[in-house]
Design a protein around this motif. Structure first.
Motif, PDB file in Angstrom:
ATOM      1  N   ARG A 136       0.837  -1.209   0.000  1.00 60.53           N
ATOM      2  CA  ARG A 136       0.000   0.000   0.000  1.00 60.53           C
ATOM      3  C   ARG A 136       0.871   1.257   0.000  1.00 60.53           C
ATOM      4  O   ARG A 136       0.625   2.197  -0.768  1.00 60.53           O
ATOM      5  N   GLU A 137       1.877   1.288   0.866  1.00 63.32           N
ATOM      6  CA  GLU A 137       2.780   2.442   0.912  1.00 63.32           C
ATOM      7  C   GLU A 137       3.545   2.562  -0.400  1.00 63.32           C
ATOM      8  O   GLU A 137       3.744   3.664  -0.927  1.00 63.32           O
ATOM      9  N   THR A 180       3.683  -6.345  -9.889  1.00 61.36           N
ATOM     10  CA  THR A 180       2.504  -5.684  -9.316  1.00 61.36           C
ATOM     11  C   THR A 180       2.003  -4.579 -10.226  1.00 61.36           C
ATOM     12  O   THR A 180       0.795  -4.367 -10.363  1.00 61.36           O
ATOM     13  N   PHE A 181       2.925  -3.863 -10.857  1.00 62.36           N
ATOM     14  CA  PHE A 181       2.549  -2.790 -11.775  1.00 62.36           C
ATOM     15  C   PHE A 181       2.769  -3.281 -13.202  1.00 62.36           C
ATOM     16  O   PHE A 181       3.711  -2.889 -13.893  1.00 62.36           O
ATOM     17  N   SER A 182       1.890  -4.176 -13.627  1.00 64.64           N
ATOM     18  CA  SER A 182       1.991  -4.789 -14.943  1.00 64.64           C
ATOM     19  C   SER A 182       0.586  -5.201 -15.359  1.00 64.64           C
ATOM     20  O   SER A 182      -0.401  -4.791 -14.756  1.00 64.64           O
ATOM     21  N   HIS A 184      -5.081 -13.199 -16.531  1.00 64.34           N
ATOM     22  CA  HIS A 184      -4.396 -12.009 -16.025  1.00 64.34           C
ATOM     23  C   HIS A 184      -5.192 -11.486 -14.849  1.00 64.34           C
ATOM     24  O   HIS A 184      -6.356 -11.848 -14.640  1.00 64.34           O
ATOM     25  N   ILE A 185      -4.579 -10.611 -14.069  1.00 64.74           N
ATOM     26  CA  ILE A 185      -5.231 -10.088 -12.868  1.00 64.74           C
ATOM     27  C   ILE A 185      -5.333  -8.569 -12.903  1.00 64.74           C
ATOM     28  O   ILE A 185      -6.381  -7.996 -12.634  1.00 64.74           O
ATOM     29  N   GLY A 186      -4.262  -7.884 -13.223  1.00 69.37           N
ATOM     30  CA  GLY A 186      -4.267  -6.427 -13.194  1.00 69.37           C
ATOM     31  C   GLY A 186      -3.775  -5.882 -11.864  1.00 69.37           C
ATOM     32  O   GLY A 186      -3.840  -6.547 -10.825  1.00 69.37           O
ATOM     33  N   VAL A 229      -2.569  -5.935  -5.833  1.00 66.80           N
ATOM     34  CA  VAL A 229      -2.268  -5.293  -4.545  1.00 66.80           C
ATOM     35  C   VAL A 229      -2.995  -6.002  -3.413  1.00 66.80           C
ATOM     36  O   VAL A 229      -2.394  -6.346  -2.378  1.00 66.80           O
ATOM     37  N   LYS A 230      -4.269  -6.249  -3.585  1.00 67.73           N
ATOM     38  CA  LYS A 230      -5.050  -6.924  -2.535  1.00 67.73           C
ATOM     39  C   LYS A 230      -4.584  -8.365  -2.332  1.00 67.73           C
ATOM     40  O   LYS A 230      -4.503  -8.854  -1.203  1.00 67.73           O
ATOM     41  N   MET A 231      -4.266  -9.044  -3.431  1.00 60.39           N
ATOM     42  CA  MET A 231      -3.787 -10.422  -3.322  1.00 60.39           C
ATOM     43  C   MET A 231      -2.504 -10.521  -2.517  1.00 60.39           C
ATOM     44  O   MET A 231      -2.346 -11.400  -1.668  1.00 60.39           O
TER      45      MET A 231
END
Length: 541
Positions: A139-140, A169-171, A209-211, A216-218
């Motif tokens: 989160r941070e 995570t950012f993909s 895919h997740i996004g 983030v939540k996972m």
């Protein structure tokens, strides 16, 4: 159970069509009991006027053995393989309970997909791993990353590359791979992701895919699960040195000077931990240079890609945003290919070091942004950057610094329209395609942002790609530089049998950073393999 493959149904089939197709394949009467689950669903878009779904299903009837024998000559009917994960200490699907904890607490360095899955397996086996992450909790980290995109405020320890969740995570959150997986580790990964909140469809769609937002939540849920099993996470805990005695790991040293004892250390640091690579080399850990790729991000209207791939069915809700995969072998001997294609996504700033520009691609689960983007990259080898094991890092940094300067030295990225790039002239204004990269894009000439061999190969490849995807070379599609982080520029070599470093016992190089994976799923699978090797050593299996 029985597994049936290659069941083809039209795009708009009704809810009963699949059950009827199964009955027809097995010659089942309408009143015979039938249960089935979809194992895989893919799209056949080879004929754009007749796009179809291709199903693989697992079926249970009242006479599976009889039906298997009756269809022995049919290659598309077989017994369903057992894909359940089995723990190495017991061979069971549920980890064995131990009266006494294993001696020595293993350390996992890095919380990308490799590190998280390694930690999860160790925790499920009762081995209470200590997980060290140089960056912040997810989160941070997300706040810091968005701060960089919006305000050009780069935190070298909390960005697209560093922090809980890793670079993936950012993909686009792609969860497919071409690795060999005889023990079905990939199924274990997907199952754990679903437990952590991923959509259940990742278990059966052919290109799951997740996004970013869901990832983030996972990641948070998986961390909580590991902690509940005795694992411990320490963020902002950068490893700056290793303690090695007589070729055996004895512990690690953190940036704050703290020393932690450990004889089993999993190194899952990702492909951008350049300072850690340098430390490993300085400490005598065996490292060698490896090939990677360099290029740009390209953006088109997503509708153009949809129409090229799906024809009249473009925009169909069951198809979603279309993707592509392209390869061209250029006349100068270079291979040019699309990489990390993000349907309905954005190009993002992925720098992790001050004074350098790096691009990457990202999509949300919905994939509903206006542009499609992918990297168009050119393969390079250590022969292109001679100078030792770490020469690839210097090569990357050189071109990232060039991109930083061409973009205005403020983390804007240099860009160019595709038509101008092919013609070799500077761009002075945008057309209909608006670049999504933030902080911003400065148009000009990308000739100064790439090696000459890459420029020539890409200029040849783009019109060739347009013969496969009509409009791919449209004049006002946008190229944004520079993409350098396709994979690690080094390999931290390990033994094939116990997966330990060639010359350092107790050190387990793993995942993308060590040169043994190339995406979320393959990195996670490698994390499982390495965790099993650590567990086997600790428990003397």
């Amino acid at each position: 159970m029985l597994r049936l493959t290659e069941i083809k149904l039209p795009l708009d089939h009704d809810d009963q069509a699949l059950a009827q197709a199964i009955r027809t394949r097995l010659v089942l009467a309408a009143d015979e009991p039938l249960e089935f689950a979809i194992f895989r669903r893919g799209v056949d878009a080879r004929k754009k006027t007749a796009i179809a779904f291709i199903y693989t299903v697992d079926v249970r009837t009242s006479r599976d053995t009889e039906l298997l024998a009756a269809h022995a000559a049919d290659p598309h009917v077989m017994a369903t393989p057992d894909t359940r994960y089995r723990f190495v200490d017991s061979g069971e699907t549920v980890p064995a309970r131990r009266a006494q904890p294993a001696p020595g607490r293993p350390i996992v360095i890095g919380t990308g997909p490799c590190g998280i899955l390694a930690a999860l397996i160790l925790a499920q086996m009762g081995l209470r791993p200590l997980i060290l992450e140089r960056g912040k909790a997810v989160r941070e980290r997300t706040k810091d990353t968005w701060g960089f995109w919006r305000q050009s405020r780069l935190d070298p320890e909390s960005n697209v590359q560093f922090g809980e969740g890793g670079a993936g995570t950012f993909s686009d959150g792609k969860l497919y791979s071409q690795i060999k997986d005889p023990r079905h580790y990939g199924r274990k990964v997907l199952t754990e992701f679903v437990k952590a909140g991923a959509p259940e469809e990742i278990l059966f769609v052919s290109k799951p895919h997740i996004g970013t937002f869901r990832l983030v939540k996972m990641v948070e849920h998986m961390r909580a699960g590991i902690e509940a099993l005795g694992g411990e996470f320490r963020f902002s805990s950068k490893v700056t040195d290793l303690r090695v005695e007589g070729g055996q790991m004895r512990g690690v040293v953190l940036a704050n000077g703290e020393e932690l004892e450990a004889e089993h250390v999993i190194l899952a640091i990702g492909h951008s931990a350049r300072d850690t690579f340098e430390m490993l080399h300085a400490r005598g850990i065996y490292v060698e240079a490896k090939p990677f790729s360099i290029g740009c991000r390209i953006e088109h209207p997503q509708g153009l890609i949809d129409r090229a791939r799906y024809g009249p069915s473009a925009g169909h809700p069951l198809l979603g945003a279309a993707d592509y995969k392209l390869v061209h072998h250029a006349g100068n001997g270079r291979s040019v290919y699309s990489f990390c294609m993000c349907p309905g996504g954005t190009v993002v700033a992925a720098a992790s070091e001050p004074g350098r520009v790096v691009t990457n691609g990202m999509s949300q689960y919905s994939r509903d942004e206006r542009n499609a983007n992918s990297a168009i990259v050119v393969g390079i080898t250590p022969a292109d950057y001679p100078g030792g094991p770490l020469a690839g890092i210097a090569f990357q940094r050189h071109w990232e610094e060039r991109a930083f300067g061409l973009g205005g030295s403020n983390y804007d990225a240099p860009g160019q329209l595709v038509g101008d790039f092919i013609a070799g002239r500077a761009s002075t204004g945008l057309g209909t395609v608006l670049p999504s990269y933030r902080p911003g894009v400065q148009l000009g000439d990308l000739a100064g942002a790439l090696p000459d061999f890459a420029l020539h190969a890409m200029r040849e490849a783009l019109p060739a790609f347009a013969r496969q995807i009509r409009g791919f070379d449209q004049h006002d599609a946008v190229l944004t530089a520079i993409e350098t982080r396709t994979s690690s520029p080094i390999r931290i070599k390990r033994n094939d049998d116990d997966l330990q470093s060639l010359n350092t016992r107790g050190l387990y190089p793993a995942g993308e950073g060590a040169g043994y994976a190339g995406g979320i799923l393959s990195a996670a699978v490698d994390g499982i393999r390495v965790a099993e090797s650590v567990a086997s050593s600790l428990l003397r299996l």
